[in-house]
Design an enzyme around this catalytic site. Sequence first.
Site, PDB file in Angstrom:
ATOM      1  N   GLY A  12      -3.281   4.829   1.887  1.00  0.00           N
ATOM      2  CA  GLY A  12      -3.814   3.543   1.448  1.00  0.00           C
ATOM      3  C   GLY A  12      -4.907   3.051   2.380  1.00  0.00           C
ATOM      4  N   ARG A  73      -4.387  10.244  -1.844  1.00  0.00           N
ATOM      5  CA  ARG A  73      -3.054  10.753  -1.525  1.00  0.00           C
ATOM      6  C   ARG A  73      -2.986  12.178  -2.082  1.00  0.00           C
ATOM      7  NH1 ARG A  73      -0.268   6.399   0.308  1.00  0.00           N
ATOM      8  NH2 ARG A  73      -0.846   4.352  -0.493  1.00  0.00           N
ATOM      9  N   ASP A 104       1.916   6.454   8.035  1.00  0.00           N
ATOM     10  CA  ASP A 104       2.965   7.444   8.308  1.00  0.00           C
ATOM     11  C   ASP A 104       2.724   8.776   7.602  1.00  0.00           C
ATOM     12  OD1 ASP A 104       4.680   6.230  10.135  1.00  0.00           O
ATOM     13  OD2 ASP A 104       5.646   5.048   8.582  1.00  0.00           O
ATOM     14  N   THR A 126      -2.950   0.908   8.639  1.00  0.00           N
ATOM     15  CA  THR A 126      -2.138   0.501   7.486  1.00  0.00           C
ATOM     16  C   THR A 126      -1.851  -0.985   7.608  1.00  0.00           C
ATOM     17  OG1 THR A 126       0.044   0.662   6.430  1.00  0.00           O
ATOM     18  CG2 THR A 126      -0.075   1.321   8.723  1.00  0.00           C
ATOM     19  N   ASP A 128       0.667  -2.545   6.621  1.00  0.00           N
ATOM     20  CA  ASP A 128       2.101  -2.863   6.716  1.00  0.00           C
ATOM     21  C   ASP A 128       2.616  -3.010   8.144  1.00  0.00           C
ATOM     22  OD1 ASP A 128       2.536  -2.922   3.945  1.00  0.00           O
ATOM     23  OD2 ASP A 128       2.713  -0.749   3.871  1.00  0.00           O
ATOM     24  N   ASP A 130       3.870  -0.863  10.205  1.00  0.00           N
ATOM     25  CA  ASP A 130       5.213  -0.287  10.297  1.00  0.00           C
ATOM     26  C   ASP A 130       5.229   1.159  10.795  1.00  0.00           C
ATOM     27  OD1 ASP A 130       4.000   0.853   8.093  1.00  0.00           O
ATOM     28  OD2 ASP A 130       5.734   0.660   6.771  1.00  0.00           O
ATOM     29  N   MET A 170       2.689  -7.450  -0.235  1.00  0.00           N
ATOM     30  CA  MET A 170       2.997  -6.050   0.049  1.00  0.00           C
ATOM     31  C   MET A 170       3.967  -5.930   1.215  1.00  0.00           C
ATOM     32  SD  MET A 170      -0.575  -4.030  -0.617  1.00  0.00           S
ATOM     33  CE  MET A 170      -1.133  -3.746  -2.304  1.00  0.00           C
ATOM     34  N   ARG A 172       6.704  -2.615   1.318  1.00  0.00           N
ATOM     35  CA  ARG A 172       7.787  -1.908   0.630  1.00  0.00           C
ATOM     36  C   ARG A 172       8.968  -1.644   1.552  1.00  0.00           C
ATOM     37  NH1 ARG A 172       5.455   2.933  -2.486  1.00  0.00           N
ATOM     38  NH2 ARG A 172       4.380   1.167  -3.425  1.00  0.00           N
ATOM     39  N   GLU A 223       7.544  -7.122  -1.239  1.00  0.00           N
ATOM     40  CA  GLU A 223       7.883  -6.377  -2.452  1.00  0.00           C
ATOM     41  C   GLU A 223       9.114  -5.492  -2.280  1.00  0.00           C
ATOM     42  OE1 GLU A 223       4.746  -3.647  -3.476  1.00  0.00           O
ATOM     43  OE2 GLU A 223       4.376  -3.128  -1.381  1.00  0.00           O
ATOM     44  N   TYR A 250      -3.430  -5.899  -4.678  1.00  0.00           N
ATOM     45  CA  TYR A 250      -4.382  -5.156  -3.856  1.00  0.00           C
ATOM     46  C   TYR A 250      -5.397  -6.036  -3.144  1.00  0.00           C
ATOM     47  CZ  TYR A 250      -2.574  -0.769  -5.611  1.00  0.00           C
ATOM     48  OH  TYR A 250      -1.756   0.292  -5.891  1.00  0.00           O
TER      49      TYR A 250
END
Length: 320
Positions: A12, A73, A104, A126, A128, A130, A170, A172, A223, A250
């Site tokens: 992403g 991806r 990741d 990223t 996130d 994470d 966002m 996940r 999410e 997005y």
Amino acid sequence: MINKIGVLTSGGDAPGMNAAIRGVTRYAIEKGLEVTGIIRGYEGLLSHEIMPLNRRSVGAIIHRGGTMLRTARCLEFLEEETQKKAADYIREQEMDALVVIGGDGSMRGAQALSRLGIPTIVIPGTIDNDMGGTEYTVGFDTAVNTVLESVNKIRDTAFSHDRVAVIEVMGRHAGFIALYAGMAAGAEAVLVPEHEVSLEDLCTHLNESHRMKKMSSIVIVAEGAAKGADVVDYIKGHTYLEPTLTVLGYVQRGGSPSAKDAIMASLFAEKAIDSLLAGTYNCVIGQIGERIVATPYTEAERLHFPLDENMYRLVLALGR
């Protein structure tokens, strides 16, 4: 000895990826290296889509969102034979090392290439926040500020109509965006994957707030914690409150990077090139405490930084 490197973005997109490409390219050239850009990530290694990068080709991109190298991806890359083809192409192009900018999944691809003898290094990109081996990932700060801007606008309508605004963001597997945006926006509640979601407790919390004359509320939902639509339906069915739903989607990935993301991308790029030249590779670049460090992949996989539990409790305490 390293004379030529490749650089790609994968997975992403995240604000600040262009700043990282610029930093890698210009700092590598400063150190006497040749730089090749790989288009569309690992897929580009398989389809042989490359371009030479120089100082001018990465000019005027530091402030742009997305990635000039594109991204994709590539599920094919999970297969060992595919990885071997990519490694052979890297050698054929006389690239001595590969810099990967991504999350990741991108790091797993870099690990696979490293096992095949290709020196790799990962810059975490990223929204996130994470990834293992770092407390900060490029793109996170911009995403939080994008959410904050949207929440502040939605709050105006929620206040005007005495409503509960449920905003799905966002996240996940991690609730960093929800938590930090919720803290900054003064949300009444945040729902994150790290904590079991009790919609009954959420309704109790909202009812208490409204009994204290709070006529509107903001609930930010990651999410991965719950579907925003399910939260809205539950509130409708168990309270007298009027909830509305906004799914930001997005929009959180786009836009110019914040000052912090542009700066961190450049600092991570410097560390990546310095590490390669020092013979330190097969690592993820990251921020731990106040230091920017290169952590071996095997160690980074075990080094995860959890959500700030005090901040999570504080959002609820301050949100009534």
